[in-house]
Every structure is written in structure tokens, then in C-alpha cells.
Motif scaffolding. Sequence first.
Motif, short mmCIF file in Angstrom:
data_model
loop_
_atom_site.label_atom_id
_atom_site.label_comp_id
_atom_site.label_asym_id
_atom_site.label_seq_id
_atom_site.Cartn_x
_atom_site.Cartn_y
_atom_site.Cartn_z
N ASN A 1 0.79 -1.22 0.00
CA ASN A 1 0.00 0.00 0.00
C ASN A 1 0.83 1.28 0.00
O ASN A 1 0.28 2.37 -0.18
N TYR A 2 2.11 1.18 0.21
CA TYR A 2 2.98 2.36 0.13
C TYR A 2 4.40 1.90 -0.12
O TYR A 2 4.73 0.73 0.04
N ILE A 3 5.25 2.86 -0.56
CA ILE A 3 6.66 2.57 -0.75
C ILE A 3 7.49 3.54 0.10
O ILE A 3 6.98 4.56 0.56
N ALA B 1 -2.50 7.95 -3.10
CA ALA B 1 -3.71 8.05 -2.29
C ALA B 1 -5.01 8.02 -3.08
O ALA B 1 -6.03 7.56 -2.56
N SER B 2 -5.01 8.54 -4.33
CA SER B 2 -6.29 8.67 -5.03
C SER B 2 -6.07 8.90 -6.52
O SER B 2 -5.06 9.47 -6.92
N PRO B 3 -7.06 8.52 -7.34
CA PRO B 3 -6.98 8.81 -8.77
C PRO B 3 -7.46 10.23 -9.09
O PRO B 3 -7.47 10.62 -10.26
N HIS C 1 -0.80 0.97 -4.00
CA HIS C 1 -1.54 2.20 -3.73
C HIS C 1 -2.32 2.06 -2.43
O HIS C 1 -2.48 0.96 -1.89
N ALA C 2 -2.81 3.21 -1.95
CA ALA C 2 -3.51 3.25 -0.66
C ALA C 2 -4.86 3.93 -0.79
O ALA C 2 -5.32 4.61 0.13
N HIS D 1 -9.19 2.47 -6.48
CA HIS D 1 -8.27 2.30 -7.60
C HIS D 1 -7.45 3.57 -7.79
O HIS D 1 -7.75 4.61 -7.20
N VAL D 2 -6.43 3.48 -8.60
CA VAL D 2 -5.66 4.64 -9.06
C VAL D 2 -5.47 4.47 -10.56
O VAL D 2 -5.78 3.42 -11.12
#
Length: 201
Positions: free
Chosen positions: A54-56, A66-68, A117-118, A128-129
Motif C-alpha cells: 500500500n505504500y513505498i 492516495a487517489s486517482p 496504492h492506498a 483504484h488509481v
Amino acid sequence: MDKFLVKVLMMLVLGLFSSFTPATLITNLTPAELASQDYANAEDHLTADLQGINYITYQGYDWAWASPVNMEAFAGNVLYAPAVQANWHFADQMLLTMLKNELTIADFTQSNGELIHAAQFFNSSFIHVDETNFISDYVSSEWTEPGDFYASFYGGFETFYVRNNAAGYEEQPTIIAEPISLALFAFAFIILQRKLRKTLF
């Protein structure tokens, strides 16, 4: 009032309150806290075991895709402020430049091809992103105001939040070397034996 009617009423009340809860958002905050943007009690659900899912982490920061979109309200979705997860914040211009120039889609892709992604940690509906927007450098952090001339265009920008990669983690327990742990056990055993001897004799 009979028990059956009480149970039915309780189910209706619980159903009503759960319908106000965001569909996908992972949070400990109540619907009232979310509605009032009161993030004082927010906990950070992006824990260390979610790194790479969910993150790097890069250059001393954790990066959450965080968001598309980068509008607070868009197409029935609410994009919450980064503070909805404790320790997260908007990326400043220096960090956005780092994101654009140094990180690629490969950095946000798991070995199985899934994107890292988160979205479910910051959005009420979106899970989704958009990879295409990221590749095209349509990335942002701060939100675009709804009345802005470019609001519909910027609504398609990908939103990234960051945190210092040391933030939000509890201090790791100190590893005690084996001889020391044995000595501590022996010491505790001796004290326990003496206490038992005093109480018995």
C-alpha cells in the motif's frame, strides 16, 4: 415492548448508522469525526507490514498513492485529507519534484503486477488509481478547488501523500542477547523463590 421488536429496532438503527460510514475507507474515525474533519483521534493504518503493498519508502519518506483524483469531492467520492491516517501529510513542491523525476511506475508496482496504492485508506468510494495519469506526470498532492477553472482537468490528477518513514512506528523492542536473557530469568527465579520461602516459613 417485546424482545423481537426491540431487536428489529436495534438492527434498523445499526443499519442506518452503518449506511453513513464510507464504503471502503479504512479508518478508526466515526462518521461524525469524518464529517467534521476532526482527525485528532486518527490512527495510522498504513503499518510496516503494508510496505510494498500500500505504500513505498524512498529517500527517507513513505509515499502513498492516495487517489486517482485530487479534488476533495468528485463523482460521489470523498478524498480525505492525509491526516485521516495519523502522521501523513501533503507533499510539498520539493517532494513532488522528487516524485516526478526519480520515481517511476515500476517503483509503485508489486512483483505480481498489482499497483502499490492506498486508495482505500483515503477515499470514501474509490479503490483504484490510474496508471496512465501517473505515467503522463499528472500527479499532485494538494487538492484542486472545485470552483477552479481547471477543476475538471485536475480532478484526474493522481494524489500522493507522504510521511517521514520513521513516523508512526512504535520503537522496536530491544533484542536481548541469549546469555543476558538467561541471567534475567535466573534472577527472576531466585527472587520468586525467596518470596515464596518467606511466605511459607
